[in-house]
Design a protein around this motif. Structure first.
Motif, PDB file in Angstrom:
ATOM      1  N   THR A 128       5.226 -10.658   0.821  1.00 10.77           N
ATOM      2  CA  THR A 128       6.179 -10.027   1.892  1.00 10.77           C
ATOM      3  C   THR A 128       5.224 -10.130   3.183  1.00 10.77           C
ATOM      4  OG1 THR A 128       7.326  -8.451   0.357  1.00 10.77           O
ATOM      5  CG2 THR A 128       7.560  -8.058   2.872  1.00 10.77           C
ATOM      6  N   HIS A 129       4.046  -9.769   3.081  1.00  8.00           N
ATOM      7  CA  HIS A 129       2.988  -9.987   4.065  1.00  8.00           C
ATOM      8  C   HIS A 129       3.081 -11.155   4.840  1.00  8.00           C
ATOM      9  CE1 HIS A 129      -0.805  -8.434   6.106  1.00  8.00           C
ATOM     10  NE2 HIS A 129      -0.886  -9.740   6.263  1.00  8.00           N
ATOM     11  N   ILE A 155       4.235  -8.495  -4.910  1.00  9.83           N
ATOM     12  CA  ILE A 155       5.343  -8.487  -3.742  1.00  9.83           C
ATOM     13  C   ILE A 155       4.999  -8.163  -2.211  1.00  9.83           C
ATOM     14  CG2 ILE A 155       7.622  -7.346  -3.279  1.00  9.83           C
ATOM     15  CD1 ILE A 155       7.808  -6.935  -6.439  1.00  9.83           C
ATOM     16  N   GLY A 156       3.933  -7.314  -2.326  1.00 12.93           N
ATOM     17  CA  GLY A 156       3.616  -6.829  -1.110  1.00 12.93           C
ATOM     18  C   GLY A 156       2.846  -7.945  -0.352  1.00 12.93           C
ATOM     19  N   GLY A 163       4.063  -4.698   2.082  1.00 17.63           N
ATOM     20  CA  GLY A 163       3.958  -5.785   2.833  1.00 17.63           C
ATOM     21  C   GLY A 163       4.241  -5.994   4.306  1.00 17.63           C
ATOM     22  N   ALA A 188       3.993  -4.568  -7.576  1.00 16.86           N
ATOM     23  CA  ALA A 188       4.069  -4.114  -6.310  1.00 16.86           C
ATOM     24  C   ALA A 188       3.209  -4.734  -5.349  1.00 16.86           C
ATOM     25  CB  ALA A 188       4.002  -2.666  -6.206  1.00 16.86           C
ATOM     26  N   LEU A 235       8.974  -0.866  -3.070  1.00 14.81           N
ATOM     27  CA  LEU A 235       7.703  -0.312  -2.827  1.00 14.81           C
ATOM     28  C   LEU A 235       6.762  -1.675  -2.326  1.00 14.81           C
ATOM     29  CD1 LEU A 235       5.432   1.937  -2.756  1.00 14.81           C
ATOM     30  CD2 LEU A 235       4.798   1.140  -5.060  1.00 14.81           C
ATOM     31  N   GLY A 236       6.886  -2.757  -2.988  1.00 14.70           N
ATOM     32  CA  GLY A 236       6.259  -3.961  -2.370  1.00 14.70           C
ATOM     33  C   GLY A 236       6.347  -4.475  -1.162  1.00 14.70           C
ATOM     34  N   GLY A 237       7.760  -4.371  -0.863  1.00 17.95           N
ATOM     35  CA  GLY A 237       8.217  -4.985   0.282  1.00 17.95           C
ATOM     36  C   GLY A 237       7.774  -3.933   1.435  1.00 17.95           C
TER      37      GLY A 237
END
Lengths: 190, 188
Positions: A18-19, A14-15, B20, A11, B15-17
């Motif tokens: 996306t960031h 991926i975050g 971010g 997660a 959740l990751g999206g």
């Protein structure tokens, strides 16, 4: 426990992706939308006067406040000649890259004249351009100005202030004599 | 088992999206600096003294559909709150007052709270009626007011966007500009 840590790590990765996409990639798409406006097939290397709706989208200013025009450019295999005719008022001409960086800008007081020619060329060496200041990239030539830009694609925005709405017709008539002309480089010619 | 993994995978992706996007928006927001000579609610993402090279600053302007301000030509200030720190609400009247702005041309606009679309609700320096003492006073209200009046129309919460064009081509810093106060009056 290990499985949870694994999914948490996934997660976070991926975050992070996306960031970075939000900050680095999405603004380029937003700039593309600003450059072309509503039409998918916006003319490239051509001077376009902006109507009220297009001006509001690009600059956030109404037709009673300013007059504007644009020239979406792509000088990947040549150079662009901008022949500007501006009215005797407060005006500016700004070149943005397709990523939103300002490449060159000039206003009426800096130019000292309302009719001039600006040649936009691709910079020969990207690293040299990135490490130098804008003022060093713009060189006055005998027939006008020449600017070397690090990005081949972008937009030139012509803007002028209106003191009162009735000036719009006159200023539009003068500005419409401007032109963007693309010349292919010798290497690109068949 | 497979369905469980699939659900877990989609959940993690979601959740990751969210992590971010929220962290990116937070970072973009944090790059703004309170920049007024006399304090106040105005913020600027652009210092005015160097070209924008920070991707978060660039993202702030482009993701909200605006061209970034250019060095030497423009300064851009935004305010979402009044002087007391309350969010700007179109059901209230506001008075924007202070010394007359020294820019050669300026543009004060009301933008939708989500800031995604520029609203055609604005006032420029050429439309301003100056006060006898040389200061400026602009009223934002749904009811007609004497002098400089901006009607927020159908906006609910809004943001003020002040664009200054000094006109000199010099690199005027955003931090030295004296900006007007935003005072809330009656609310309906």
């Amino acid at each position: 426990m290990r499985a949870w840590l694994f999914w948490l790590a996934v997660a976070l990765v991926i975050g992070a992706v996306t960031h970075l996409s939000y900050v680095l990639i999405a603004p380029s798409f937003a700039m593309q939308r600003l450059m072309v406006g509503e039409s998918e097939d916006a003319p490239v290397n051509r001077f376009v006067l902006l109507d009220a709706a297009a001006q509001m989208r690009l600059l956030g200013e109404t037709e009673n406040e300013a007059v504007s025009a644009k020239c979406v450019f792509d000088i990947g295999d040549g150079e662009l000649s901008i022949a500007a005719e501006m009215p005797d008022t407060f005006w500016s001409l700004t070149l943005y890259s397709n990523k939103g960086a300002d490449l060159y800008t000039i206003n009426d007081r800096q130019a000292g004249i309302d009719r001039f020619k600006l040649t936009v060329k691709r910079a020969p060496d990207l690293s040299d351009i990135l490490s130098s200041e804008q003022s060093e990239n713009a060189r006055a030539l005998s027939d006008g100005w020449s600017v070397e830009v690090p990005e081949p694609r972008g937009i030139a925005v012509f803007w002028m202030a209106l003191d009162y709405p009735e000036q719009r017709k006159l200023f539009t008539d003068i500005l419409s004599r401007s032109a963007c002309t693309f010349t292919a480089s010798q290497n690109a010619l068949p | 088992m497979r369905l469980g993994s699939l659900i877990k995978g989609v959940g993690v992706l979601f959740l990751g999206g969210i992590i971010g996007i929220v962290s990116a928006q937070w970072s973009v927001e944090k790059t703004a600096t309170a920049m007024t000579a006399g304090g106040g609610p105005w913020k600027s993402w652009f210092s005015g003294t160097t070209s924008i090279r920070n991707p978060y600053v660039n993202a702030h302007y482009l993701m909200f559909g605006r061209l970034p301000p250019t060095l030497g030509q423009e300064l851009l200030f935004e305010a979402r709150y009044d002087d007391e720190g309350a969010a700007l609400d179109a059901s209230c009247d506001y008075v924007i007052e202070g010394p007359r702005l020294t820019a050669r041309w300026w543009h004060l606009a009301l933008a939708d709270e989500d800031n995604s679309q520029p609203a055609a609700i604005s006032l420029t320096s050429s439309q301003l009626i100056g006060e006898p003492d040389g200061s400026m006073r602009i009223t934002i209200s749904r009811q007609p007011k004497a002098g400089n009046w901006i009607n927020p129309r159908d906006l609910s919460r809004f943001e003020l966007v002040l664009k200054l064009r000094p006109g000199s081509g010099l690199n005027a810093g955003a931090a030295v500009v004296t900006l007007p106060h935003i005072r809330r009056e009656a609310c309906t």
